[in-house]
Design a protein around this motif. Structure first.
Motif, PDB file in Angstrom:
ATOM      1  N   PHE A 238      36.402  49.641  49.926  1.00  0.00           N
ATOM      2  CA  PHE A 238      36.348  48.704  51.098  1.00  0.00           C
ATOM      3  C   PHE A 238      37.170  47.401  50.511  1.00  0.00           C
ATOM      4  CE2 PHE A 238      32.152  50.612  51.832  1.00  0.00           C
ATOM      5  CZ  PHE A 238      32.519  51.760  52.474  1.00  0.00           C
ATOM      6  N   ALA A 239      38.096  47.829  49.622  1.00  0.00           N
ATOM      7  CA  ALA A 239      38.750  46.575  49.144  1.00  0.00           C
ATOM      8  C   ALA A 239      39.499  45.442  50.060  1.00  0.00           C
ATOM      9  CB  ALA A 239      39.724  46.809  48.026  1.00  0.00           C
ATOM     10  N   LEU A 240      40.057  46.361  51.157  1.00  0.00           N
ATOM     11  CA  LEU A 240      40.725  45.487  52.142  1.00  0.00           C
ATOM     12  C   LEU A 240      39.761  44.612  52.956  1.00  0.00           C
ATOM     13  CD1 LEU A 240      43.508  44.622  53.403  1.00  0.00           C
ATOM     14  CD2 LEU A 240      43.390  46.687  54.638  1.00  0.00           C
ATOM     15  N   LEU A 241      38.742  45.312  53.488  1.00  0.00           N
ATOM     16  CA  LEU A 241      37.481  44.494  54.208  1.00  0.00           C
ATOM     17  C   LEU A 241      37.351  43.568  53.622  1.00  0.00           C
ATOM     18  CD1 LEU A 241      35.761  47.838  55.953  1.00  0.00           C
ATOM     19  CD2 LEU A 241      37.618  46.028  57.034  1.00  0.00           C
ATOM     20  N   ILE A 242      36.822  43.452  52.334  1.00  0.00           N
ATOM     21  CA  ILE A 242      36.163  42.516  51.454  1.00  0.00           C
ATOM     22  C   ILE A 242      37.047  41.288  51.180  1.00  0.00           C
ATOM     23  CG2 ILE A 242      35.075  42.175  49.406  1.00  0.00           C
ATOM     24  CD1 ILE A 242      33.865  44.983  49.261  1.00  0.00           C
ATOM     25  N   GLY A 243      38.465  41.981  50.944  1.00  0.00           N
ATOM     26  CA  GLY A 243      39.446  40.866  50.819  1.00  0.00           C
ATOM     27  C   GLY A 243      39.690  39.968  52.197  1.00  0.00           C
ATOM     28  N   ILE A 244      39.523  40.339  53.186  1.00  0.00           N
ATOM     29  CA  ILE A 244      39.574  39.800  54.542  1.00  0.00           C
ATOM     30  C   ILE A 244      38.274  39.016  54.679  1.00  0.00           C
ATOM     31  CG2 ILE A 244      39.634  39.951  57.340  1.00  0.00           C
ATOM     32  CD1 ILE A 244      41.003  42.790  56.729  1.00  0.00           C
ATOM     33  N   LEU A 245      37.335  39.487  54.497  1.00  0.00           N
ATOM     34  CA  LEU A 245      35.981  38.595  54.350  1.00  0.00           C
ATOM     35  C   LEU A 245      35.983  37.387  53.397  1.00  0.00           C
ATOM     36  CD1 LEU A 245      33.227  38.067  55.448  1.00  0.00           C
ATOM     37  CD2 LEU A 245      32.177  39.807  53.601  1.00  0.00           C
ATOM     38  N   ALA A 246      36.381  37.735  52.401  1.00  0.00           N
ATOM     39  CA  ALA A 246      36.631  36.660  51.188  1.00  0.00           C
ATOM     40  C   ALA A 246      37.755  35.601  51.582  1.00  0.00           C
ATOM     41  CB  ALA A 246      37.103  37.294  49.838  1.00  0.00           C
ATOM     42  N   GLY A 247      38.884  36.115  52.357  1.00  0.00           N
ATOM     43  CA  GLY A 247      39.512  34.958  52.926  1.00  0.00           C
ATOM     44  C   GLY A 247      38.970  34.110  53.877  1.00  0.00           C
ATOM     45  N   ILE A 248      38.295  34.771  54.993  1.00  0.00           N
ATOM     46  CA  ILE A 248      37.680  33.850  55.841  1.00  0.00           C
ATOM     47  C   ILE A 248      36.648  33.200  55.371  1.00  0.00           C
ATOM     48  CG2 ILE A 248      36.305  34.083  57.990  1.00  0.00           C
ATOM     49  CD1 ILE A 248      37.778  36.645  58.491  1.00  0.00           C
ATOM     50  N   THR A 249      35.885  33.678  54.510  1.00  0.00           N
ATOM     51  CA  THR A 249      34.823  32.858  54.091  1.00  0.00           C
ATOM     52  C   THR A 249      35.247  31.582  53.070  1.00  0.00           C
ATOM     53  OG1 THR A 249      34.408  34.180  52.254  1.00  0.00           O
ATOM     54  CG2 THR A 249      33.080  34.619  54.090  1.00  0.00           C
ATOM     55  N   ASN A 250      36.439  31.747  52.569  1.00  0.00           N
ATOM     56  CA  ASN A 250      36.900  30.671  51.438  1.00  0.00           C
ATOM     57  C   ASN A 250      37.208  29.561  52.285  1.00  0.00           C
ATOM     58  OD1 ASN A 250      38.100  30.643  48.643  1.00  0.00           O
ATOM     59  ND2 ASN A 250      39.685  29.681  49.934  1.00  0.00           N
ATOM     60  N   ILE A 251      37.244  29.622  53.659  1.00  0.00           N
ATOM     61  CA  ILE A 251      37.364  28.265  54.463  1.00  0.00           C
ATOM     62  C   ILE A 251      36.323  27.267  54.170  1.00  0.00           C
ATOM     63  CG2 ILE A 251      37.848  27.399  56.676  1.00  0.00           C
ATOM     64  CD1 ILE A 251      39.141  29.924  57.395  1.00  0.00           C
ATOM     65  N   ILE A 252      35.094  27.974  53.858  1.00  0.00           N
ATOM     66  CA  ILE A 252      33.671  27.278  53.706  1.00  0.00           C
ATOM     67  C   ILE A 252      33.556  26.701  52.328  1.00  0.00           C
ATOM     68  CG2 ILE A 252      31.122  27.328  54.072  1.00  0.00           C
ATOM     69  CD1 ILE A 252      31.736  29.871  55.559  1.00  0.00           C
ATOM     70  N   PRO A 253      33.721  25.460  52.023  1.00  0.00           N
ATOM     71  CA  PRO A 253      33.477  24.756  50.956  1.00  0.00           C
ATOM     72  C   PRO A 253      32.005  25.285  50.228  1.00  0.00           C
ATOM     73  CG  PRO A 253      34.083  23.145  52.440  1.00  0.00           C
ATOM     74  CD  PRO A 253      33.720  24.321  53.254  1.00  0.00           C
ATOM     75  N   TYR A 254      32.266  25.349  48.749  1.00  0.00           N
ATOM     76  CA  TYR A 254      31.150  25.591  48.154  1.00  0.00           C
ATOM     77  C   TYR A 254      30.632  26.942  48.156  1.00  0.00           C
ATOM     78  CZ  TYR A 254      31.641  20.584  47.409  1.00  0.00           C
ATOM     79  OH  TYR A 254      32.225  19.309  46.997  1.00  0.00           O
ATOM     80  N   PHE A 255      30.148  27.301  49.387  1.00  0.00           N
ATOM     81  CA  PHE A 255      29.132  28.541  49.588  1.00  0.00           C
ATOM     82  C   PHE A 255      30.251  29.874  50.161  1.00  0.00           C
ATOM     83  CE2 PHE A 255      26.762  24.829  50.947  1.00  0.00           C
ATOM     84  CZ  PHE A 255      25.760  24.984  50.081  1.00  0.00           C
ATOM     85  N   GLY A 256      31.500  29.458  50.451  1.00  0.00           N
ATOM     86  CA  GLY A 256      32.333  30.427  50.863  1.00  0.00           C
ATOM     87  C   GLY A 256      32.648  31.322  49.720  1.00  0.00           C
ATOM     88  N   PRO A 257      33.168  31.025  48.636  1.00  0.00           N
ATOM     89  CA  PRO A 257      33.516  32.010  47.706  1.00  0.00           C
ATOM     90  C   PRO A 257      32.272  32.827  47.152  1.00  0.00           C
ATOM     91  CG  PRO A 257      34.425  29.585  46.992  1.00  0.00           C
ATOM     92  CD  PRO A 257      33.536  29.622  48.283  1.00  0.00           C
ATOM     93  N   ILE A 258      31.390  32.222  47.181  1.00  0.00           N
ATOM     94  CA  ILE A 258      29.974  33.062  47.059  1.00  0.00           C
ATOM     95  C   ILE A 258      29.571  34.000  48.086  1.00  0.00           C
ATOM     96  CG2 ILE A 258      27.205  32.879  46.366  1.00  0.00           C
ATOM     97  CD1 ILE A 258      27.832  30.293  45.627  1.00  0.00           C
ATOM     98  N   ILE A 259      29.687  33.999  49.119  1.00  0.00           N
ATOM     99  CA  ILE A 259      29.407  34.798  50.230  1.00  0.00           C
ATOM    100  C   ILE A 259      30.449  35.694  50.228  1.00  0.00           C
ATOM    101  CG2 ILE A 259      29.413  35.060  52.888  1.00  0.00           C
ATOM    102  CD1 ILE A 259      28.665  31.721  52.959  1.00  0.00           C
ATOM    103  N   GLY A 260      31.770  35.535  50.142  1.00  0.00           N
ATOM    104  CA  GLY A 260      32.909  36.498  49.968  1.00  0.00           C
ATOM    105  C   GLY A 260      32.575  37.641  48.685  1.00  0.00           C
TER     106      GLY A 260
END
Length: 350
Positions: A238-260
């Motif tokens: 699920f590399a593409l799905l996780i990449g999409i999720l990581a891109g979306i959550t990266n908008i959230i400061p600090y916690f976004g990269p961890i969630i992704g």
């Protein structure tokens, strides 16, 4: 005496407006679920128009008429979307089907992992600590299993909201095409006494958020692409799905990269334990590149918010408005800062 009565009337008028504003906010909060279907496409359309308007202005300076420039930009976007439909969408659908099929496998592997973990620590920790850990593990296990079991329903609910995202670009097209007419018509409803002040505020908001919003979306797109490539090279499902999720959550400061990063680490832990360090290293490198190279060149100046303010904004936005609250918390906090600073400057000048 007249001055005192006049000042009392002004105070009562402002108090009345404040009460009306509070009641309006409470009403919006109570009917927020119903407003969502109306606000979402309008918000998407306004966001698209806001992002693309500088490109339209650039083309108009080069000699294009505004409607021609908008049509040209949308033609390029539609061609890009067609390419995505041909090459990317089938991969996403295949990964979604695979994800739905392997949900029982990951649920079973997670239960086995929890069983092995409990078996290892029970022989080495005191009984009291074991009970605390057991309670927390039970809660986490219940939460994750519920998420896995309801995953299909969550995905279907997301796809049911695609109509809003399809309607959003259509609204964005007409907003972009007739933006000058919309500005002129809105200006007529602003009293002459307040017109300059409103334009001043709009200019301040645009200068504060414009580059941040466009830059943040660009950075998130790059992070999503880098994440998908890294996971594809490592052979993680699920590399593409996780990449999409990581891109979306990266908008959230600090916690976004961890969630992704959590889904990729969880999948690697359950199916590819030896690859877990490589997945962690990949996410760490991507975030270092993003924070040290990409963001400074694209984002430019930050919003000037203290980290404590950002974290409190995220907590409040996430608690009351969920995912959208997390995404919009920082821009809203920046707007409130602009309002408060301007109000204080005006008060001090008086």
């Amino acid at each position: 005496m007249r001055a005192k009565i006049f000042s009392d009337r002004i105070f009562l008028y402002r108090l009345f407006l404040f009460i009306v504003f509070i009641l309006l906010v409470m009403l919006i909060y109570r009917v927020r679920d119903k407003l969502y279907n109306v606000v979402l496409p309008c918000g998407v359309g306004i966001l698209i128009a806001y992002i693309l308007n500088p490109i339209v202005l650039f083309l108009t300076v080069k000699g294009f008429k505004r409607h021609v420039a908008v049509a040209l930009i949308y033609f390029i976007l539609l061609c890009s979307l067609a390419v995505a439909m041909i090459y990317i969408v089938p991969v996403v659908i295949a990964e979604l089907n695979k994800l739905i099929e392997t949900v029982p496998f990951y649920a079973r592997e997670f239960q086995n992992f929890v069983y092995r973990f409990r078996k290892n620590y029970r022989n080495s920790l005191p009984v009291g600590i074991q009970e605390v850990i057991d309670r927390n593990i039970d809660q986490m296990e219940s939460l994750l299993l519920d998420l896995l079991q309801n995953l299909v329903g969550i995905l279907l609910s997301w796809f049911s909201g695609l109509f809003s995202f399809i309607l959003g670009p259509v609204l964005g097209f007409y907003i972009l095409k007739d933006l000058d007419k919309l500005k002129n018509s809105m200006t007529r409803y602003i009293p002459n006494a307040y017109r300059d002040r409103v334009f001043h505020w709009v200019g301040k908001v645009d200068s504060t958020l414009g580059r941040y919003v466009r830059g943040q979306l660009t950075v998130s797109l790059i992070v999503g692409i880098l994440t998908s490539l890294a996971l594809y090279i490592l052979g993680i499902d699920f590399a593409l799905l996780i990449g999409i999720l990581a891109g979306i959550t990266n908008i959230i400061p600090y916690f976004g990269p961890i969630i992704g990063a959590i889904p990729a680490i969880a999948i690697a832990l359950l199916k590819y334990p030896r690859k877990v360090p490589w997945v962690v290293i990949a996410f760490a490198l991507i975030q270092q590149v993003e924070s040290g190279i990409i963001s400074p060149h694209i984002m430019g100046e930050s919003l000037g918010l203290h980290p404590i303010t950002v974290i409190l904004s995220l907590l409040i936005g996430g608690t009351f408005f969920g995912v959208w609250g997390l995404i919009l918390a920082v821009p809203v906090a920046a707007l409130l800062k602009v309002v408060m600073v301007s109000a204080l400057e005006k008060f001090e000048s008086r």
